[in-house]
Design a protein around this motif. Structure first.
Motif, short mmCIF file in Angstrom:
data_model
loop_
_atom_site.label_atom_id
_atom_site.label_comp_id
_atom_site.label_asym_id
_atom_site.label_seq_id
_atom_site.Cartn_x
_atom_site.Cartn_y
_atom_site.Cartn_z
N LYS A 1 -5.42 2.37 15.73
CA LYS A 1 -4.88 3.73 15.63
C LYS A 1 -3.84 3.84 14.53
O LYS A 1 -3.70 4.88 13.90
CB LYS A 1 -4.22 4.12 16.96
CG LYS A 1 -5.20 4.23 18.10
CD LYS A 1 -6.21 5.31 17.82
CE LYS A 1 -7.25 5.41 18.93
NZ LYS A 1 -8.43 6.14 18.48
N VAL A 2 -3.06 2.78 14.34
CA VAL A 2 -1.97 2.85 13.36
C VAL A 2 -2.13 1.71 12.36
O VAL A 2 -2.18 0.55 12.76
CB VAL A 2 -0.60 2.73 14.07
CG1 VAL A 2 0.53 2.77 13.04
CG2 VAL A 2 -0.43 3.86 15.09
N VAL A 3 -2.23 2.06 11.08
CA VAL A 3 -2.37 1.06 10.03
C VAL A 3 -1.18 1.14 9.10
O VAL A 3 -0.79 2.24 8.68
CB VAL A 3 -3.64 1.30 9.19
CG1 VAL A 3 -3.91 0.10 8.30
CG2 VAL A 3 -4.82 1.59 10.08
N VAL A 4 -0.59 -0.01 8.79
CA VAL A 4 0.56 -0.05 7.91
C VAL A 4 0.19 -0.85 6.68
O VAL A 4 -0.51 -1.86 6.78
CB VAL A 4 1.75 -0.74 8.63
CG1 VAL A 4 2.98 -0.77 7.72
CG2 VAL A 4 2.07 -0.03 9.94
N GLY A 5 0.65 -0.41 5.52
CA GLY A 5 0.35 -1.17 4.31
C GLY A 5 0.95 -0.53 3.07
O GLY A 5 1.78 0.37 3.16
N THR A 6 0.52 -1.04 1.94
CA THR A 6 0.95 -0.47 0.66
C THR A 6 -0.14 0.46 0.18
O THR A 6 -1.00 0.87 0.94
CB THR A 6 1.16 -1.59 -0.38
OG1 THR A 6 -0.08 -2.28 -0.53
CG2 THR A 6 2.23 -2.56 0.07
N HIS A 7 -0.15 0.74 -1.13
CA HIS A 7 -1.21 1.61 -1.67
C HIS A 7 -2.60 1.01 -1.44
O HIS A 7 -3.60 1.69 -1.61
CB HIS A 7 -0.96 1.87 -3.14
CG HIS A 7 -0.74 0.62 -3.92
ND1 HIS A 7 0.50 0.03 -4.05
CD2 HIS A 7 -1.62 -0.20 -4.52
CE1 HIS A 7 0.37 -1.08 -4.72
NE2 HIS A 7 -0.89 -1.25 -5.03
N ALA A 8 -2.64 -0.26 -1.03
CA ALA A 8 -3.93 -0.89 -0.71
C ALA A 8 -4.67 -0.08 0.35
O ALA A 8 -5.89 -0.16 0.45
CB ALA A 8 -3.70 -2.31 -0.20
N LEU A 9 -3.93 0.68 1.12
CA LEU A 9 -4.53 1.52 2.15
C LEU A 9 -5.48 2.55 1.58
O LEU A 9 -6.31 3.10 2.29
CB LEU A 9 -3.43 2.28 2.91
CG LEU A 9 -2.66 1.53 3.97
CD1 LEU A 9 -1.65 2.46 4.60
CD2 LEU A 9 -3.63 1.02 5.01
N PHE A 10 -5.29 2.84 0.30
CA PHE A 10 -6.10 3.92 -0.27
C PHE A 10 -7.09 3.42 -1.29
O PHE A 10 -7.49 4.13 -2.18
CB PHE A 10 -5.18 5.02 -0.80
CG PHE A 10 -4.55 5.73 0.36
CD1 PHE A 10 -5.22 6.74 1.00
CD2 PHE A 10 -3.33 5.30 0.86
CE1 PHE A 10 -4.67 7.36 2.11
CE2 PHE A 10 -2.79 5.91 1.98
CZ PHE A 10 -3.46 6.94 2.60
#
Ligand code: ADP
Ligand code: MG
Length: 701
Positions: free
Chosen positions: A382-391
């Motif tokens: 449900k919750v993802v944390v990261g840097t711009h790698a998320l996109f």
């Protein structure tokens, strides 16, 4: 095509080469200044002016004046000395002055005989024996007609190699002529009611004034950029940006987003489990966000709050609203270290509620990455944390409802839009919550971020004690180390931040390593740890965890600790070479201490001698802990392009306006934008095109 014919299409469509005397060579030079059309020539304003409108009596000259003078040659002589020079003394009955030439021809010398009358222009300075002008522009005057002096102040344009002031004057003369014959070639887009209410001159007369000011024009005002004619242009430019951003917002609000209407039980459970109560400011902002998220349109909200004002828990509350409604949340931070910090805060808060946040890093490869991607795509996480790698391309969300971006100043409008597209799902885009610790004055924020709604966390959690800050020369390193020893002996922890400007990160990290080794030797009873940008994620994480747990006394770090690190027991921070950092960065760093309710200290250990601006910055740090005050000093010292990060992202590149200088009048710009959009909507597009060009109608992205 003739100038005249082209003019009927408007100066915005007329290439500079349409002007007489501007060929491909000059066009290429002008292009370096961003000038390609005749309109751009007119919007390229003078830096300053010379007064060649009157002849100043020689008896009234002072050093520093740039003046036109006239006089008869008394004598001319070649003086031999360190540098051979021709000295020509002229007099006009009220006084005399010496003209000095280092380069001169025989013919020139021959023409400057006693009795010849000259008109000269140049800067007056103190010479060895009397006032003089070095290499004046000069001309011989005929007895009969003394010739006219200039009718207007002489503009001096900012220029580029190969384009002389005379060319500028020629080009602007011709552009103004075209305008005189075809006033419609540069249409007036500000409605008369607006101009009269705000006392704004008409566009064409403002331009004419600024390119050719009358002899009595107030030069101080023009130099300061505060003349009404300048404001008229700055106003229109700011207005165009404002309208563009507002249209962008209107467009966004028209799109659909999931309405996250829930009863709020997850948020209640989080609040009950927190060891603290939300501050009034936090509650207000949480409420503003909750109301936005319930709408069927995307939230676009910027939360400004000083370092330590508690923005993370606000983000967690928003995340829970999305999760409770059955949607996913992506939390994005600018650095891996900060992302890891967020992950650990979120994990501590959300896991007891049965929600396990997941971490997606750029370094995840192969099988591990596939698993994470799979969990994101299936909606299991449900919750993802990261840097711009998320996109990145291959990240596909099952149902993304909310994107939280921390430290907004590193992302621009276009990146925000890209993220929105990324999360689009079944015709609905996710909500966006953007958090920044670079607080700027409200009117300024509303101008620079007009595509966003604004919330301000203007209160710190209770028990925060301002950090006492001192500046000490690095010649007193021993004393500083003794201070670290003392603090740690009392059970406190300390940061030692190495700031280096070496080009290579490798060199920086090596230097931090050396510092850590030396400190470990000198402070042998302390447990010293090290984090820097070249360490691998898990290594960094391990050191941070040990520091957080109190298993390390002293943490040596490069500026990677700048954001996000949260260790309340740390009460002392040493910053080496603080003179190399900007105010915002220093304030961010210092915000890592003073979180534990005890007296905290920040030692700025500078390397003398300090430049004037470095001294100013350190003084600001010593005098205040208030992030808003520091941001406004920062704006004064560095200008808005740097502070807002718009320089990096290429947005809000203003040609004439200056967000700091024009700050007090931004409210008028905002009101005018509303007027145009509601009553004169057809003026919006031409204004945007005029000032932002094809470059960026944000609304059309
Ligand atoms: P920032 O706004 O700089 O991101 P954080 O969210 O990291 O600040 O919060 C700083 C610290 O303050 C954290 O340890 C957080 O748990 C704590 N905190 C947040 N809100 C409150 C509050 N209302 N009362 C006490 N402590 C709080
Ligand atoms: Mg934060």
């Amino acid at each position: 095509m003739l100038e005249q014919e082209r003019a009927s299409n408007g100066l915005d469509a007329m290439p500079v080469t349409a002007l007489k005397g501007v060929g491909p060579r000059n066009a290429a030079r002008l292009a370096k200044l961003g000038i390609s059309r005749v309109q751009d020539i007119l919007f390229h304003l003078p830096l300053r002016y010379q007064d060649r409108t009157r002849v100043v009596p020689l008896g009234s000259l002072r050093p520093g004046l740039e003046v036109v003078v006239e006089g008869a040659v008394e004598y001319a002589e070649v003086k031999l000395g360190r540098r051979r020079s021709l000295l020509v003394r002229i007099a006009d009955g009220s006084g005399a002055i010496v003209l000095r030439f280092f380069h001169f021809s025989q013919a020139q010398q021959a023409g400057l005989t006693s009795g010849v009358r000259l008109r000269c222009f140049g800067e007056v300075r103190n010479g060895p024996a009397s006032l003089e002008i070095i290499h004046p522009e000069y001309q011989r005057l005929n007895e009969a007609e003394p010739g006219a002096v200039e009718a207007a102040l002489t503009p001096i344009y900012p220029t580029t190699e190969g384009i002389h002031q005379l060319s500028w004057r020629g080009m602007t003369d011709r552009a103004l002529e075209i305008l005189a014959e075809h006033p419609d070639a540069l249409p007036e887009w500000l409605p008369a009611e607006l101009r009269s209410r705000l006392r704004l001159p008409e566009l064409v007369s403002a331009l004419r004034y600024l390119h050719r000011p009358p002899p009595d024009a107030p030069q101080d005002q023009l130099l300061a950029g505060t003349h009404p004619a300048q404001w008229r242009l700055a106003f229109e430019e700011l207005l165009a940006h404002q309208i563009s951003l507002r249209r962008l917002r209107q467009e966004q609000k028209k799109t659909a987003a999931p309405a996250l209407a829930v009863d709020g039980q997850l948020r209640r459970r989080l609040l009950e489990s927190l060891p603290f109560a939300l501050t009034g400011a936090q509650q207000r902002v949480v409420g503003e966000i909750a109301a936005d998220l319930k709408q069927g349109h995307p939230m676009l909200r910027l939360v400004q709050g000083d370092v330590g004002s508690g923005k993370t828990v606000i983000a967690a509350m928003a995340a829970l609203q999305a999760v409770e409604a059955g949607f996913q949340v992506a939390l994005m931070a600018p650095t891996e270290l900060l992302a890891e910090q967020h992950l650990s805060s979120f994990a501590a808060w959300l896991e007891p509620l049965g929600i396990e946040p997941l971490w997606l890093a750029g370094r995840h490869r192969g099988k591990a990455r596939e698993q994470v991607l799979q969990a994101i795509a299936s909606g299991a996480v449900k919750v993802v944390v990261g840097t711009h790698a998320l996109f990145q391309e291959d990240v596909i969300f099952h149902a993304l409802g909310l994107v939280v971006i921390d430290e907004q100043h590193r992302f621009g409008v276009h990146q925000r839009l890209a993220m929105r597209e990324k999360g689009a799902h079944l015709g609905r885009v996710p909500h966006q919550l953007i958090m920044t610790a670079t607080p700027i004055p409200r009117t300024l924020a509303m101008s620079a971020y007009a595509d966003l709604d604004l919330s301000v966390v203007d209160e710190l959690p209770p028990g925060r004690i301002p950090v006492t800050t001192v500046a000490i020369s690095d010649s007193r390193r021993d004393e500083v180390m003794a201070r670290v020893r003392e603090a740690c002996a009392q059970g406190r922890q300390a940061y030692w931040v190495c700031t280096l400007i070496e080009e290579s990160e490798a060199v920086q990290c090596q230097a931090a390593e050396n510092t850590a080794n030396r400190l470990a030797e000198n402070l042998s009873e302390l447990r010293v740890g090290l984090v820097h940008g070249r360490m691998r994620g898990p290594e960094k994480e391990q050191v941070m965890t040990r520091f957080k747990a109190g298993d390390l006394d002293l943490l040596v770090a490069t500026t990677v600790v700048e954001v996000g690190v949260d260790v309340p027991n740390a009460s002392l921070m040493i910053i080496e070479n603080p003179e190399r950092l900007g105010l915002a960065q220093l304030h961010q760093l210092r915000g890592r201490v003073g979180r534990g309710g005890t007296d905290s200290y920040c030692v700025l250990m500078f390397h003398p001698p300090l430049s004037a601006s470095a001294r100013q910055r350190l003084a600001v740090m010593r005098d205040t802990n208030d992030g808003f005050l520091i941001a406004s000093k920062d704006l004064d010292l560095r200008g808005p392009g740097e502070v807002l990060g718009t320089r990096q992202t290429g947005e809000m590149e203003l040609r004439i306006a200056d967000l700091v200088r024009d700050q007090d009048r931004l409210a008028d710009v905002q009101a005018a934008a509303e007027l145009i959009l509601s009553r004169y909507p057809s003026h919006a597009a031409p204004l945007i095109r005029r000032w932002l060009g094809e470059r960026q109608d944000y609304g059309a992205v």
